[in-house]
Design a protein around this motif. Structure first.
Motif, PDB file in Angstrom:
ATOM      1  N   SER A 166      10.075  39.004  -5.596  1.00  0.00           N
ATOM      2  CA  SER A 166      10.513  39.953  -6.617  1.00  0.00           C
ATOM      3  C   SER A 166      11.904  39.599  -7.089  1.00  0.00           C
ATOM      4  N   SER A 179       6.559  46.098 -15.214  1.00  0.00           N
ATOM      5  CA  SER A 179       5.664  46.042 -14.047  1.00  0.00           C
ATOM      6  C   SER A 179       5.630  44.654 -13.430  1.00  0.00           C
ATOM      7  N   GLY A 180       6.061  43.653 -14.194  1.00  0.00           N
ATOM      8  CA  GLY A 180       6.100  42.277 -13.699  1.00  0.00           C
ATOM      9  C   GLY A 180       6.962  41.430 -14.620  1.00  0.00           C
ATOM     10  N   ARG A 243       9.501  40.065  -1.217  1.00  0.00           N
ATOM     11  CA  ARG A 243       9.300  41.473  -1.562  1.00  0.00           C
ATOM     12  C   ARG A 243       9.890  42.422  -0.526  1.00  0.00           C
ATOM     13  N   PRO A 256       8.176  42.564  -9.424  1.00  0.00           N
ATOM     14  CA  PRO A 256       7.428  41.378  -8.975  1.00  0.00           C
ATOM     15  C   PRO A 256       7.423  40.259 -10.003  1.00  0.00           C
ATOM     16  N   VAL A 258       5.237  37.616 -11.761  1.00  0.00           N
ATOM     17  CA  VAL A 258       3.804  37.466 -12.004  1.00  0.00           C
ATOM     18  C   VAL A 258       3.454  36.077 -12.544  1.00  0.00           C
TER      19      VAL A 258
END
Length: 289
Positions: A166, A179-180, A243, A256, A258
């Motif tokens: 992350s 979200s990513g 993470r 995160p 991705v």
């Protein structure tokens, strides 16, 4: 080349002083001068300027070889001594700051362990030199791909864990609600350069396809992950972490990665076949893979 002469040369070059090198090595200054003269005669070229004391172009090139050569000699000595030594009752474990995650911690024996937190390359060197029985190193890799570690000795490595990564941002950062994140979108962001405490920027550049991006806004030479996360949360730069290390930081948001598909990988490093407490710990970690 005589390794004693080479060691003297490296010390003089590092300290930029014949007298300081003599004190550190326990020689007279004239002996140090003789060592340097003998090495220069052996190689047929001047290695150091005298006033000021500094490597010549040939001397700089020799320094590039000297570190790995001397480390390999130390590793050979330690490897032979390790085979001949009596079984040890304790266990010295060298770890990179973010390598000792929850699973690895749970497998540690209740007593008899000396834990040394070092930079990644220093972990490998400690195992090679015999100052640590086992090492835990980590880095950024594609899933199931081995880490690229320095070739300093015939060491054995084995993956013992992988987890997502992350980006740690301040809570007020414009990207904190995502979200990513894709690494390629962060090439021009301000980053923390903390090669020992976090995942090195060189690994981010490699994962993003190369180039000169991921410019450092602040350099942190240390192994304290909590200080690194505090710097990121305070807005001094972004950092990439496993993470588990990025989650729950006060004032920070862990988003995160991705793309590309990369993970934080941890590997155990040891020389020859571990025995005693080292063997038990290796088996315990392997059982969690």
């Amino acid at each position: 080349m005589d390794p004693h002469l080479l060691r003297t040369y490296v010390t003089v070059a590092r300290l930029a002083s014949f007298s300081d090198a003599a004190r550190e090595l326990g020689y007279t200054q004239s002996a140090v001068s003789q060592h340097i003269a003998a090495l220069e005669q052996n190689l047929g070229t001047r290695l150091l300027t005298r006033r000021p004391v500094a490597p010549t172009t040939a001397g700089e090139r020799l320094l590039e070889h000297a570190g790995p050569l001397l480390l390999r000699l130390d590793a050979a000595r330690a490897d032979v001594a390790r085979l001949a030594a009596a079984p040890s009752h304790g266990l010295t474990l060298a770890v990179a700051p973010t390598a000792l995650g929850p699973t690895a911690l749970a497998a540690l024996p209740p007593a008899g362990v000396t834990l040394r937190v070092l930079g990644r390359d220093h972990v490998v060197a400690a195992v090679a030199e015999g100052t640590a029985d086992l090492g835990l190193v980590d880095g950024l890799a594609a899933p199931s791909d081995p880490l690229r570690l320095p070739d300093v000795a015939p060491l054995t490595t084995r993956g013992v864990g992988e987890e997502p990564v992350s980006v740690l941002l301040p809570a007020a950062h414009p990207l904190a609600r995502r979200s990513g994140l894709r690494l390629c979108d962060l090439v021009d962001a301000r980053w923390l350069d903390a090669p020992d405490a976090g995942l090195p920027l060189s690994q981010l550049r490699a994962a993003a396809g190369g180039g000169n991006g991921f410019r450092p806004a602040l350099r942190y030479d240390g192994c304290d992950v909590r200080l690194l996360t505090a710097l990121a949360a305070a807005g001094h730069g972004l950092t990439l972490l496993p993470r588990s290390a990025a989650a729950g930081v006060p004032g920070g948001i862990a988003v995160p990665v991705v793309e590309p598909r990369v993970v934080h990988r941890v590997e155990i490093v040891h020389a020859a076949t571990p025995s005693g407490a080292a063997r038990v710990l290796v088996e315990a970690w392997a059982a969690h893979v």
